[in-house]
Design a protein around this motif. Structure first.
Motif, mmCIF file in Angstrom:
data_model
loop_
_atom_site.group_PDB
_atom_site.id
_atom_site.type_symbol
_atom_site.label_atom_id
_atom_site.label_comp_id
_atom_site.label_asym_id
_atom_site.label_seq_id
_atom_site.Cartn_x
_atom_site.Cartn_y
_atom_site.Cartn_z
ATOM 1 N N GLY A 71 0.905 -1.301 -0.132
ATOM 2 C CA GLY A 71 -0.018 0.001 0.038
ATOM 3 C C GLY A 71 0.909 1.224 0.102
ATOM 4 O O GLY A 71 2.065 1.210 -0.311
ATOM 5 N N LYS A 86 -2.063 2.885 4.077
ATOM 6 C CA LYS A 86 -3.367 2.715 3.379
ATOM 7 C C LYS A 86 -3.158 1.580 2.028
ATOM 8 O O LYS A 86 -2.354 1.458 1.282
ATOM 9 N N GLN A 93 -12.749 4.267 2.815
ATOM 10 C CA GLN A 93 -11.997 3.840 3.756
ATOM 11 C C GLN A 93 -12.726 3.286 5.079
ATOM 12 O O GLN A 93 -13.638 3.766 5.640
ATOM 13 N N ASP A 118 -10.794 -4.787 -0.272
ATOM 14 C CA ASP A 118 -10.339 -4.244 -1.411
ATOM 15 C C ASP A 118 -11.334 -4.971 -2.567
ATOM 16 O O ASP A 118 -11.483 -4.327 -3.654
ATOM 17 N N SER A 123 -10.796 0.801 0.839
ATOM 18 C CA SER A 123 -9.564 0.732 1.528
ATOM 19 C C SER A 123 -9.455 0.469 3.034
ATOM 20 O O SER A 123 -10.154 1.017 3.538
#
Length: 351
Positions: A71, A86, A93, A118, A123
């Motif tokens: 990430g 992240k 998120q 995902d 996220s």
């Protein structure tokens, strides 16, 4: 900064004592539905770079290997500790807020959760705050709330976020409850909250023989105007801790005392009632090692959910504090909640 986050170099432990739908597509407009309160948004030239790299990154999942996350590591505030990680480049998120002593990779369920999120175009964000790792003893709920707000502000302004879900583990649950009480501008971006292992630090610490005397000392220091001074080392061998923070965690009706079984229904409503304005889920481990044996866990979680105005209750049978022995059940519960409409739906909160 693109990188992989591995537990071989970052580790933490958590304990109270030391411790609509997600499938909705992203907005096609250049600005998100948060732009009504956000001023001076920078143009997102970085998104062009990301698009150029998408052909190579889109096929890579959020997990590189066991205990290795793929990430972006980024700074969300001016302090050295204000760093977040992240997975994925999605507009929604889930923000994980750990408990005492936690940092990156705090619980075992984060890895499968990142994968599941995902797939649904969400996220996972893990953040470090001033209270992370051994910093909790000299921090406070108020400080945590300010830093959570800074992170959400960053996600809105820099990542064009379309909404966040806050996921608290252990004492991270207190952070969420306190943050939502502040009514900070960015708290309106919180579409839902998940409290995993909301347990009482006070009730656990009350089982330790030193606690009563340490509470008396903390109270005396606070009365003398020395609340910011450190307690003796025996108060908490895991971290330097101020009198104010010790009192908050261990004293009856201290700031952190939100989930104790001996609080009355009125006291619980006073502490938790404002959460009725946010879709909430409570994930409660029925074999949590940090809940004293005398506590009726089923009755407690029922009372907590009722105090929050009818939060969704999830009981993890035989689950331990971090649900490391029931990872699949925990992830399934979180994903079911994230994907499903909350009591008020997943509509634009500005309207």
């Amino acid at each position: 900064m693109n990188l992989s986050l591995s537990s071989s170099t970052l580790s933490s432990s958590s304990s109270p004592s030391a411790s609509s739908s997600a499938s909705a597509s992203s907005s096609s407009s250049a600005t998100s539905w948060f732009s009504g309160i956000v001023r001076g948004r920078s143009d997102r030239s970085s998104s062009l770079k990301m698009a150029a790299n998408s052909s190579s990154s889109d096929n890579l999942g959020p997990i590189k290997a066991k205990n290795q996350f793929r990430g972006v590591l980024f700074k969300y505030g001016p302090k050295a500790i204000q760093v977040a990680f992240k997975t994925g480049e999605h507009k929604q998120q889930v923000v994980f807020i750990g408990g005492l002593t936690d940092g990156f990779l705090a619980t075992e369920y984060l890895e499968p959760l990142a994968i599941a999120l995902d797939k649904e175009k969400w996220s996972l964000v893990q953040l470090l705050m001033s209270s992370s790792y051994s910093g909790y003893g000299t921090s406070s709920l108020q400080q945590d709330a300010m830093e959570i707000d800074q992170l959400i502000s960053y996600l809105i302004n820099k990542e064009n976020s379309e909404g966040v879900v806050l996921l608290g583990h252990s004492t991270g649950c207190q952070d969420i409850v306190h943050y939502m009480r502040t009514n900070a501008a960015c708290s309106r971006a919180v579409r839902a909250a998940i409290l995993q292992a909301p347990v009482s630090d006070r009730e656990y610490n009350a089982t330790l023989p030193k606690t009563a005397a340490m509470i008396d000392l903390a109270s005396t220091m606070i009365a003398e105007g020395r609340g910011s001074e450190l307690m003796p080392r025996e108060a908490d061998p895991s971290s330097p801790i101020t009198a104010s923070r010790y009192h908050s965690l261990c004293a009856y009706m201290g700031d952190d005392d939100m989930f104790s079984s001996d609080l009355t229904d009125d006291q619980l409503r006073m502490r938790l009632g404002h959460m009725c304005n946010t879709p909430c889920q409570v994930i409660f481990s029925m074999a949590d090692e940090y809940i004293p044996e005398y506590v009726d866990k089923k009755a407690l979680v029922e009372r907590l959910c009722r105090a929050m105005g009818g939060a969704e209750k999830v009981e993890i049978e035989h689950g331990n504090h971090s649900v490391s022995n029931r990872v699949g059940e925990a992830v399934q519960a979180i994903m079911d909640f994230v994907k499903r409409e909350g009591p008020s739906g997943w509509d634009d909160p500005w309207n």
